[in-house]
Write an enzyme that holds these catalytic residues in place. Structure first.
Site, PDB file in Angstrom:
ATOM      1  N   ARG A 197       0.873  -1.169   0.000  1.00 56.09           N
ATOM      2  CA  ARG A 197       0.000   0.000   0.000  1.00 56.09           C
ATOM      3  C   ARG A 197       0.913   1.223   0.000  1.00 56.09           C
ATOM      4  O   ARG A 197       2.130   1.106   0.028  1.00 56.09           O
ATOM      5  CB  ARG A 197      -1.007  -0.014   1.164  1.00 56.09           C
ATOM      6  CG  ARG A 197      -0.640  -0.734   2.405  1.00 56.09           C
ATOM      7  CD  ARG A 197       0.459  -0.080   3.190  1.00 56.09           C
ATOM      8  NE  ARG A 197       0.192   1.332   3.429  1.00 56.09           N
ATOM      9  CZ  ARG A 197       1.073   2.253   3.703  1.00 56.09           C
ATOM     10  NH1 ARG A 197       2.352   1.944   3.777  1.00 56.09           N
ATOM     11  NH2 ARG A 197       0.744   3.499   3.904  1.00 56.09           N
TER      12      ARG A 197
ATOM     13  N   ALA B  97       0.903   5.148  -2.086  1.00 54.86           N
ATOM     14  CA  ALA B  97       0.731   5.464  -3.505  1.00 54.86           C
ATOM     15  C   ALA B  97       1.905   5.027  -4.396  1.00 54.86           C
ATOM     16  O   ALA B  97       1.699   4.346  -5.410  1.00 54.86           O
ATOM     17  CB  ALA B  97       0.443   6.960  -3.653  1.00 54.86           C
TER      18      ALA B  97
ATOM     19  N   ASP C 262      -1.827  10.784  -1.835  1.00 56.51           N
ATOM     20  CA  ASP C 262      -2.165   9.770  -2.845  1.00 56.51           C
ATOM     21  C   ASP C 262      -2.504  10.386  -4.191  1.00 56.51           C
ATOM     22  O   ASP C 262      -2.458   9.712  -5.219  1.00 56.51           O
ATOM     23  CB  ASP C 262      -3.338   8.925  -2.355  1.00 56.51           C
ATOM     24  CG  ASP C 262      -2.910   8.132  -1.132  1.00 56.51           C
ATOM     25  OD1 ASP C 262      -2.923   8.697  -0.030  1.00 56.51           O
ATOM     26  OD2 ASP C 262      -2.508   6.969  -1.311  1.00 56.51           O
TER      27      ASP C 262
ATOM     28  N   LYS D 231      -4.655  10.077   3.393  1.00 56.17           N
ATOM     29  CA  LYS D 231      -5.396   9.199   4.297  1.00 56.17           C
ATOM     30  C   LYS D 231      -6.416   9.976   5.123  1.00 56.17           C
ATOM     31  O   LYS D 231      -6.137  11.080   5.587  1.00 56.17           O
ATOM     32  CB  LYS D 231      -4.390   8.488   5.211  1.00 56.17           C
ATOM     33  CG  LYS D 231      -4.967   7.472   6.166  1.00 56.17           C
ATOM     34  CD  LYS D 231      -5.859   6.450   5.509  1.00 56.17           C
ATOM     35  CE  LYS D 231      -5.177   5.682   4.388  1.00 56.17           C
ATOM     36  NZ  LYS D 231      -6.135   4.846   3.607  1.00 56.17           N
TER      37      LYS D 231
HETATM   38  O1  MRU Z   1      -4.486   3.245   2.230  1.00 56.91           O
HETATM   39  P1  MRU Z   1      -2.997   3.423   2.125  1.00 56.91           P
HETATM   40  O2  MRU Z   1      -2.264   2.838   3.285  1.00 56.91           O
HETATM   41  O3  MRU Z   1      -2.469   2.954   0.800  1.00 56.91           O
HETATM   42  O4  MRU Z   1      -2.813   4.994   2.185  1.00 56.91           O
HETATM   43  C1  MRU Z   1      -1.515   5.527   2.088  1.00 56.91           C
HETATM   44  C2  MRU Z   1      -1.470   6.977   2.336  1.00 56.91           C
HETATM   45  O5  MRU Z   1      -2.475   7.622   2.511  1.00 56.91           O
HETATM   46  C3  MRU Z   1      -0.123   7.627   2.266  1.00 56.91           C
HETATM   47  O6  MRU Z   1      -0.071   8.716   3.120  1.00 56.91           O
HETATM   48  C4  MRU Z   1       0.115   8.092   0.829  1.00 56.91           C
HETATM   49  O7  MRU Z   1       0.031   7.014  -0.055  1.00 56.91           O
HETATM   50  C5  MRU Z   1       1.411   8.755   0.673  1.00 56.91           C
HETATM   51  S1  MRU Z   1       2.685   7.539   0.584  1.00 56.91           S
HETATM   52  C6  MRU Z   1       4.144   8.060   0.210  1.00 56.91           C
END
Ligand code: MRU
Length: 369
Positions: A53, A55, A244, A255
């Site tokens: 997980r 982005a 993301d 998030k």
């Molecule tokens: O649902 P997830 O765990 O994939 O969400 C990830 C996030 O919200 C991170 O903060 C985002 O991807 C930035 S990662 C460098």
């Protein structure tokens, strides 16, 4: 980054030269286990179930998913099917669509016999580039940390709040929001990180705390609701989060709960920075609140928690009254006006169309590739 002294990226090619290894992030922080992916379907399922997980890592896994499909059969139909399958896994992180578009652009013009090798090479290049982008974000973010540190008493600890996990586990290596923190810590700046637990899946408590602990960065896990209070008390010097999807005008999807932190930071005058590599910018969108698709995940992630029992076993248990419905929007959008600055691989800019256009003049105002 190192786990038990051994250097790791979050995604790698297995010794057989074709399967793809990843860390099973659903097992952290209590178990460090790896999973080997051998088909596009397995890569899609790893993204969907959040074995991987974050982005940038979602994009990297999707790219290797295409390579795995091309190893099976490199026809136009298989390529199209793999792109559709992988593209449908998670809706919010734009890196996924960016990576798939890049793979299509590279592979579609090639004769089928050349596609497999080209796909593996492109996925590997994308991963190497992600590491370089994150490292550059770290350098630019370090400059921001230094300037905020300079306003504090000499030797005073700098308190940084972060939400979710935007560390190396969310990328191929280094991380986005955590890259500047690692460089600051390694460079002798006394940093302490407030880690939002990040309900419902607890990426902060489980993953950010795990990484920071492994690297020796001082940190404290807090409930998601504690940040505003700490900011009012002057116990937060800055916030750095990942994203993301960030629109061409600087609206930031991240998030769920990020927006509330930005509001509290705005009210209390705490600088609120967002760290992102350029593949996270959606150049086709301006209004993030209306335009960014927000993933709705299973209610079970809200109604149930998993954790380590006193007997050393990891188990799941219910925390919501039986029969009560639960809703689970997984991301929210922080409007650009609440963002102090965007930390990119090309430098730091204002969260605005003008700010992004200054750093990325060739992309601004053009549709996504
Ligand atoms: O649902 P997830 O765990 O994939 O969400 C990830 C996030 O919200 C991170 O903060 C985002 O991807 C930035 S990662 C460098």
């Amino acid at each position: 980054m190192k786990i038990h002294g051994q250097p790791y990226r979050t995604i790698w090619l297995a010794p057989d030269g074709w399967r793809v290894g990843v860390i099973d992030q659903t097992r952290l922080p209590f178990r460090f286990e790896t999973v080997t992916l051998s088909s596009a379907e397995a890569a899609a399922e790893a993204i969907r179930s959040m074995v991987v997980r974050g982005a940038p890592l979602i994009g990297a896994t999707a790219a290797y998913g295409v390579a795995l499909a091309m190893r099976m059969e490199a026809s136009d139909a298989t390529l199209d099917a793999a792109l559709v399958l992988l593209g449908a896994t998670r809706p919010t992180a734009v890196n996924l669509h960016w990576a798939l578009a890049r793979m299509r652009e590279r592979l579609a013009p090639l004769p089928s016999q050349e596609r497999m090798a080209a796909a593996y090479a492109e996925a590997a290049a994308l991963c190497d580039e992600d590491v370089a982008l994150c490292r550059a974000i770290g350098e630019h973010g370090l400059g921001v940390i230094r300037s905020i540190q300079a306003e504090k008493a000499e030797g005073a600890t700098l308190n940084i709040l972060t939400h979710c996990n935007a560390g190396w586990l969310a990328t191929v290596d280094w991380g986005t929001a955590l890259a500047p923190i690692y460089l600051a810590h390694d460079g002798g700046i006394p940093v302490h990180v407030w880690v939002d637990e990040t309900r419902p899946r607890n990426q902060g408590a489980a993953l950010t705390a795990y990484e920071l602990g492994a690297h020796g960065v001082p940190h404290t896990v807090i409930t998601d609701n504690a940040g505003g209070h700490l900011m009012q008390r002057g116990q937060v010097d800055m916030v750095i989060v990942g994203t993301d999807r960030t629109t061409a005008s600087g609206d930031v999807a991240n998030k769920i709960g990020t927006y509330l932190k930005a509001l509290a930071a705005h009210d209390t005058g705490v600088p609120f920075y967002v760290a992102l590599p350029s593949p996270t910018i959606d150049w086709t969108l301006s209004d993030g609140v209306r335009g960014i698709p927000i993933e709705e995940r299973s209610a079970r992630e809200v109604t149930h928690l998993s954790g380590l029992g006193d007997d050393g076993e990891v188990r799941s248990f219910q925390v919501v009254a039986p029969g009560s419905p639960a809703a689970n929007p997984a991301f929210d959008v922080t409007p650009a006006r609440l963002v102090t600055g965007l930390i990119t691989e090309r430098g730091v800019c204002e969260a605005s169309a003008q700010g992004l256009a200054r750093l990325f003049p060739a992309r601004a105002g053009r549709p996504a590739a």
